[in-house]
Design a protein around this motif. Structure first.
Motif, PDB file in Angstrom:
ATOM      1  N   THR A  53      55.814   2.794  31.801  1.00 19.15           N
ATOM      2  CA  THR A  53      54.695   3.619  32.246  1.00 19.15           C
ATOM      3  C   THR A  53      55.142   4.680  33.250  1.00 19.15           C
ATOM      4  OG1 THR A  53      54.085   1.877  33.844  1.00 19.15           O
ATOM      5  CG2 THR A  53      52.843   1.972  31.784  1.00 19.15           C
ATOM      6  N   ALA A  69      56.606   7.309  31.117  1.00 21.76           N
ATOM      7  CA  ALA A  69      55.511   8.009  30.457  1.00 21.76           C
ATOM      8  C   ALA A  69      54.804   8.970  31.407  1.00 21.76           C
ATOM      9  CB  ALA A  69      54.513   7.001  29.896  1.00 21.76           C
ATOM     10  N   GLN A  84      54.131  13.210  30.943  1.00 24.99           N
ATOM     11  CA  GLN A  84      52.798  13.804  30.953  1.00 24.99           C
ATOM     12  C   GLN A  84      52.607  14.754  32.122  1.00 24.99           C
ATOM     13  OE1 GLN A  84      50.577   9.818  32.473  1.00 24.99           O
ATOM     14  NE2 GLN A  84      49.159  11.483  32.068  1.00 24.99           N
ATOM     15  N   VAL A 106      48.283   8.052  28.661  1.00 25.76           N
ATOM     16  CA  VAL A 106      49.374   9.016  28.836  1.00 25.76           C
ATOM     17  C   VAL A 106      48.986  10.270  28.066  1.00 25.76           C
ATOM     18  CG1 VAL A 106      51.845   9.453  28.536  1.00 25.76           C
ATOM     19  CG2 VAL A 106      51.025   7.122  28.994  1.00 25.76           C
ATOM     20  N   ALA A 140      48.814  11.048  36.602  1.00 27.13           N
ATOM     21  CA  ALA A 140      48.841   9.726  35.967  1.00 27.13           C
ATOM     22  C   ALA A 140      47.894   8.742  36.658  1.00 27.13           C
ATOM     23  CB  ALA A 140      50.265   9.167  35.973  1.00 27.13           C
TER      24      ALA A 140
END
Length: 353
Positions: free
Chosen positions: A250, A253, A257, A107, A263
């Motif tokens: 995730t 996250a 980001q 991340v 990702a």
């Protein structure tokens, strides 16, 4: 003699082939610079094959994968195939049969990438989430009683073994030690409610931690983790968690980001073959328009090379992504708003290797 790797290409569905094409382009540029070669083997697994033939994932193909060095995936998910058929039949089956017991999710906030978190910069969002990938609620244990009646009962069991938990936790401790950033590993669970499973994770975490005195162990409940990932992401270095909680945090996250366009993730078997992919879905509405963001697939390619031991080549890709984003030529991470096409984005990053 240069090194040689055999890697499967799985373009998959929707925009998968488009982003994978750019990922392969950049990986090839890094391979050329670092003097190793790749033999790519294409596989047509996905919705179109299922619709035409009824096949999802032949046993013979699984056996072929076991002989490769890695697998590079575009995306799985077809609008004309009922949800769950391809995901369970391909993705989950591969994770289990190839024992890809680690789901690895860096991340990282890149420069000039917008995050919804006010006043947070790349230095604040730089962590790795280690998710156990073959146990928990995803093993499919459970069933129905009196289905489709007013008295229906549905049971879904979370299966956690000491063996499975320990190898995941040990991987996370080793990664924290190797990364040598803050040397802090956070266990994410729910010890105050999920008494048995979380207790197993906590006891295993404590026991394995004795072998890593240089790593500071930490704990956070999963609901609190969702809160702190938004408020203070800089607190986290590496997080280790179970299959379900990892699946949830995730995605959160990924948003902090800059979205699914950047990702990337890996399904890792440290002793076998691993599979790498962008975290976004197949995005069928953008198929064939050449406007989808390929950076996540390119980052997945860097992860693949890192796992294969080509650390310099992986770093070359990461540096090229940074330079491309710093150039200002890429305006957004959103499809159709990037300022460059899918192909042009891949060309730009490849040129900066």
């Amino acid at each position: 003699m240069s090194k040689f790797y055999k890697i499967a290409q799985l373009p998959g569905d929707g925009t998968g082939p488009e982003v994978l094409r750019e990922g392969v382009k950049v990986v090839e540029a890094a391979a050329k610079k670092n003097n190793f070669k790749i033999e790519w083997t294409p596989y047509d697994l996905g919705g179109e094959r299922y619709i035409k033939t009824g096949e999802i994932l032949p046993d013979s193909v699984v056996e072929e994968f076991k002989k490769l060095d890695a697998m590079f995936l575009g995306a799985i998910g077809h609008p004309d195939v009922k949800p769950g058929i391809l995901e369970k039949g391909i993705l989950l089956r591969l994770r289990f049969e190839l024992d890809q017991y680690i789901n690895l999710r860096p991340v990282k906030l890149y420069p000039n990438v917008e995050t919804p978190l006010k006043d947070k910069a790349p230095a604040d969002i730089d962590m790795i989430i280690v998710r156990e990938n073959t146990e928990g609620l995803y093993v499919g244990a459970g069933g129905f009683l009196r289905k489709d009646t007013p008295q229906e009962v549905a049971v879904q069991e979370s299966i956690n073994t000491r063996f499975g938990v320990e190898r995941c936790v040990r991987y996370a401790f080793e990664l924290t030690k190797k990364r040598n950033k803050n040397n802090k590993l956070t266990l994410c669970g729910k010890t105050n409610v999920l008494t048995y499973a979380s207790d197993l994770w906590q006891r295993t975490f404590n026991a394995v931690g004795k072998d890593y005195p240089q790593v500071k162990g930490d704990y956070v409940n999963v609901d609190a983790a969702c809160m702190w990932l938004v408020k203070n992401p800089e607190w986290f270095d590496i997080i280790v968690t179970d299959n379900l909680f990892g699946d949830i945090i995730t995605d959160l996250a990924a948003m902090i980001q800059g979205g699914m366009g950047v990702a990337a993730g890996g399904n890792i078997n440290p002793e076998g073959v691993s599979m790498f992919e962008p975290m976004g879905g197949s995005a069928p509405k953008y198929t064939g328009k050449n406007i989808i963001n390929p950076i996540a697939a390119i980052n997945a390619g860097a992860m693949m090379l890192e796992t294969l031991g080509e650390t310099k080549a992986a770093k070359d890709i990461d540096n090229a992504v940074v330079k491309a984003l710093e150039s200002g030529k890429i305006k957004s991470m959103s499809a159709g708003k990037m300022g460059l096409s899918t192909t042009e984005t891949g060309d730009l990053i490849a040129s900066l290797i």
